[in-house]
Design a protein around this motif. Structure first.
Motif, short mmCIF file in Angstrom:
data_model
loop_
_atom_site.label_atom_id
_atom_site.label_comp_id
_atom_site.label_asym_id
_atom_site.label_seq_id
_atom_site.Cartn_x
_atom_site.Cartn_y
_atom_site.Cartn_z
N VAL A 169 0.84 -1.21 0.00
CA VAL A 169 0.00 0.00 0.00
C VAL A 169 0.87 1.25 0.00
O VAL A 169 0.55 2.25 -0.63
CB VAL A 169 -0.95 -0.01 1.21
N ARG A 170 1.98 1.20 0.69
CA ARG A 170 2.89 2.34 0.72
C ARG A 170 3.38 2.70 -0.67
O ARG A 170 3.57 3.87 -1.01
CB ARG A 170 4.09 2.02 1.62
N ASP A 171 3.61 1.68 -1.52
CA ASP A 171 4.06 1.96 -2.88
C ASP A 171 3.07 2.84 -3.64
O ASP A 171 3.47 3.73 -4.40
CB ASP A 171 4.26 0.65 -3.65
N PHE A 172 1.79 2.57 -3.43
CA PHE A 172 0.78 3.39 -4.08
C PHE A 172 0.74 4.79 -3.48
O PHE A 172 0.64 5.79 -4.19
CB PHE A 172 -0.60 2.74 -3.95
N ALA A 173 0.82 4.86 -2.17
CA ALA A 173 0.75 6.16 -1.50
C ALA A 173 1.90 7.07 -1.92
O ALA A 173 1.73 8.28 -2.06
CB ALA A 173 0.75 5.97 0.01
N ARG A 174 3.07 6.49 -2.14
CA ARG A 174 4.23 7.31 -2.46
C ARG A 174 4.18 7.89 -3.87
O ARG A 174 4.98 8.77 -4.20
CB ARG A 174 5.51 6.49 -2.27
N ALA A 175 3.26 7.41 -4.69
CA ALA A 175 3.07 8.06 -5.99
C ALA A 175 2.54 9.47 -5.80
O ALA A 175 2.77 10.35 -6.63
CB ALA A 175 2.10 7.24 -6.84
N PHE A 176 1.83 9.69 -4.69
CA PHE A 176 1.26 11.02 -4.39
C PHE A 176 2.04 11.72 -3.28
O PHE A 176 2.20 12.94 -3.30
CB PHE A 176 -0.20 10.87 -3.96
N PHE A 177 2.53 10.95 -2.30
CA PHE A 177 3.25 11.51 -1.16
C PHE A 177 4.57 10.74 -1.03
O PHE A 177 4.64 9.75 -0.32
CB PHE A 177 2.42 11.38 0.11
N PRO A 178 5.62 11.19 -1.72
CA PRO A 178 6.84 10.39 -1.89
C PRO A 178 7.52 9.95 -0.60
O PRO A 178 8.20 8.93 -0.59
CB PRO A 178 7.76 11.33 -2.69
N ASP A 179 7.37 10.68 0.49
CA ASP A 179 8.07 10.32 1.71
C ASP A 179 7.14 9.75 2.79
O ASP A 179 7.51 9.64 3.95
CB ASP A 179 8.81 11.54 2.28
N SER A 180 5.92 9.40 2.40
CA SER A 180 4.99 8.84 3.37
C SER A 180 5.33 7.38 3.66
O SER A 180 6.05 6.73 2.90
CB SER A 180 3.55 8.94 2.84
N THR A 181 4.81 6.87 4.76
CA THR A 181 4.98 5.46 5.10
C THR A 181 3.62 4.87 5.47
O THR A 181 2.69 5.59 5.81
CB THR A 181 5.95 5.28 6.29
N VAL A 182 3.52 3.56 5.38
CA VAL A 182 2.31 2.86 5.81
C VAL A 182 2.73 1.83 6.85
O VAL A 182 3.59 0.98 6.58
CB VAL A 182 1.59 2.16 4.63
N LYS A 183 2.16 1.93 8.03
CA LYS A 183 2.56 1.07 9.15
C LYS A 183 1.34 0.37 9.74
O LYS A 183 0.25 0.94 9.77
CB LYS A 183 3.23 1.90 10.25
N PRO A 184 1.52 -0.84 10.26
CA PRO A 184 0.42 -1.51 10.96
C PRO A 184 0.28 -0.99 12.38
O PRO A 184 1.25 -0.50 12.97
CB PRO A 184 0.84 -2.98 10.94
N PHE A 185 -0.90 -1.07 12.93
CA PHE A 185 -1.10 -0.76 14.34
C PHE A 185 -2.16 -1.71 14.88
O PHE A 185 -2.66 -2.58 14.16
CB PHE A 185 -1.50 0.71 14.53
N GLY A 186 -2.49 -1.59 16.13
CA GLY A 186 -3.51 -2.45 16.73
C GLY A 186 -3.01 -3.87 16.94
O GLY A 186 -1.86 -4.11 17.30
N SER A 187 -3.89 -4.85 16.68
CA SER A 187 -3.60 -6.24 17.03
C SER A 187 -2.41 -6.83 16.27
O SER A 187 -1.81 -7.80 16.72
CB SER A 187 -4.84 -7.11 16.80
N SER A 188 -2.05 -6.27 15.13
CA SER A 188 -0.91 -6.80 14.37
C SER A 188 0.41 -6.56 15.08
O SER A 188 1.39 -7.27 14.83
CB SER A 188 -0.86 -6.17 12.97
#
Length: 529
Positions: A169-188
């Motif tokens: 998912v981060r790969d897609f997000a970085r097409a719009f926000f190049p330095d963003s990250t996607v991290k898990p939270f909660g039970s994972s």
């Protein structure tokens, strides 16, 4: 990692493969890079996790994200031989480790694959009836609870797959926000995740400024700007709407995409078929991250904490007290908070209160989010071990007895203080949000559901106190934890009648009468129409 159930996937960990083109996950079977081996995971049972738990929550997440960058996920063609595939891939670079897993793609399994079976990493826990059979072979309730924990907790491989899904998912997000990250939270990530649970992930922009500072070299700067919007909520909705469309139209293996943008916390729900996960994507939810870290700390402090939580949550699901569908049921999060509160109330306490953790916080641990003080110590070595030596046998029975007799009409549950306080409002069950102190995390629970919880808790306390373990073993009957994981009244109706005379009988009768009355009223209304 490899899938079977029709398709197979192979996960190559920390390998340096010279593969043509970018190594991501293709819709027809491809490769994805990522998945780390971090501290805090119970890779080979309890012993494997003890040294890992010394690391802070942030260190664990950073390590896993870095490992995710060095992992490749490959969907194996149906007729390919796994051993030959590994030999071929090894000729292109070093593979540190790998595992195969079963996915949920319904393709026919080849005969060749059946003739040469490989060990598949489990992605779901065993059914309750199989679990009960295993529990009956244990020598104590404590052993039963650790057996349940080992069968239900996230495996090391499953955790790696979760970080892998976030990376995609981060790969897609970085097409719009190049330095963003996607991290898990909660039970994972909070050490209380069960095999098969959803993957909660969030799009994080907080590291962008740090990254920009590090990248300032030479006379030029690159800057990304967003159009001005009247509110942060509207910006969140637009961001998720765009990324949701991308996942829906172009996301490899992403299906059933739903954009739920008008909820209190806007999110995008989707299924990631190659890993079999149901995913929820939101935007920077800092308080949720702090809650994940708080539970991570509690889960690492004492092995009894996680064993008790997993047992109570399994018990609640068997008796219909919790449900995967939103409603008036008690949520797993609320139930976990109730267990934490109970452990704070022991003498001596098994885990500290949130206020006590705040007192140990250093300068780097201080966080104020949206006006709420979310500060607490992150270094586990600063927290003194408990002097409480009670067994899980005692704790399980006392948990049911404590909440079976809790004055829910008057008192609320406050983990910050570790004691009962008067309810600020008339909700049947009031559990203070650990950080947003003006919120009740159990506001959805109605009176009938609370009464059902109390009745089941009393009945379970009665079973654990009264039944003869030795005699049950001789008669090969479920005992201890196994006995309370069977819906009451189904295994032995005559025993249930006798128990109705016990502690929880009046509440159970009132619930049954209420159900009969509601059914009669429904029939009468239908006849009138």
């Amino acid at each position: 990692m490899a899938h079977r159930a029709g398709g197979r996937a192979l996960c190559l960990l920390r390998g340096r493969l010279r593969l043509p083109g970018p190594a991501r996950l293709g819709s027809s079977g491809a490769a994805v890079q990522r998945a780390p081996q971090a501290a805090g995971a119970e890779e080979a049972g309890e012993d494997a996790g003890i040294s890992a738990r010394k690391k802070t929550f942030t260190e664990v997440q950073t390590e896993r994200l870095e490992q995710a960058e060095q992992t490749v996920l490959i969907k194996c063609p149906p007729k390919i031989n796994e051993k030959k595939l590994l030999q071929y891939l090894s000729s292109h670079g070093n593979i540190k480790s790998h595992f195969f897993f079963e996915n949920h793609l319904k393709n026919p399994v080849s005969q060749a694959a059946e003739e040469t079976p490989v060990h598949l990493s489990p992605q779901s826990h065993i059914p309750v009836n199989e679990l009960i059979q295993k529990l009956c072979c244990a020598d104590s309730i404590s052993t039963q609870m650790y057996i349940l924990l080992n069968e239900y907790q996230l495996t090391e491989e499953n955790i790696k797959l979760r970080f892998l899904a976030c990376s995609l998912v981060r790969d897609f997000a970085r097409a719009f926000f190049p330095d963003s990250t996607v991290k898990p939270f909660g039970s994972s990530v909070n050490t209380f995740g069960k095999l098969g649970c959803d993957v909660d992930m969030f799009l994080d922009f907080h590291d962008i400024q740090k990254h920009a500072t590090m990248m300032k070299k030479g006379p030029f700067e690159m800057e990304y700007q967003m159009k001005r919007l009247p509110s942060e909520r509207l910006a969140t909705q637009k961001i998720l709407s765009v990324i949701g469309d991308c996942l829906d139209n172009f996301g490899p293996g992403c299906s059933s995409v739903q954009k739920i943008l008008h909820a209190r916390c806007p999110l995008v729900k989707f299924s990631h078929q190659p890993t079999g996960f149901q995913c929820d994507l939101s935007v920077s939810n800092s308080i949720a991250i702090r809650s994940s870290e708080l539970l991570y700390i509690y889960g690492c402090l004492d092995s009894r904490v996680r064993a008790l939580v997993f047992s109570v949550r399994c018990w609640a699901r068997v008796h219909g007290l919790t449900n995967s569908v939103p409603g008036t049921w008690i949520t797993n999060f609320s139930l976990t908070m109730m267990v934490m509160f109970f452990l704070q109330k022991r003498s001596p306490p098994i885990i500290p209160t949130l206020n006590q953790l705040k007192e140990l916080a250093g300068e780097k641990d201080k966080h104020v989010i949206g006006g709420y003080d979310c500060s607490f110590v992150s270094d586990l070595s600063k927290i003194k071990p408990t002097k409480n030596t009670e067994t899980l046998d005692v704790l399980l029975g006392d948990f049911f007895e404590y909440f079976g007799n809790f004055d829910f009409r008057k008192n609320s549950i406050n983990l910050r203080k570790g004691k009962e306080v008067n309810k600020p409002e008339s909700s049947p069950l009031y559990i203070w949000n650990p950080f947003e102190q003006d919120l009740n995390i159990s506001k959805n629970v109605n009176q009938p559901q609370l009464e059902k919880f109390v009745a089941m808790a009393r009945e379970s306390a009665w079973i654990l106190q009264k039944e003869d373990k030795t005699q049950q073993k001789i008669n090969k009957e479920p005992w201890g934890l196994a006995a309370i994981l069977i819906p009451f009244g189904k295994s032995n109706p005559s025993k249930m009648k006798n128990r109705m005379k016990g502690i929880g009988s009046e509440t159970i009768r009132s619930l049954l009468d209420s159900l009969k009355l509601n059914t009669a009223n429904t029939v009468q209304k239908a006849a009138g129409k």
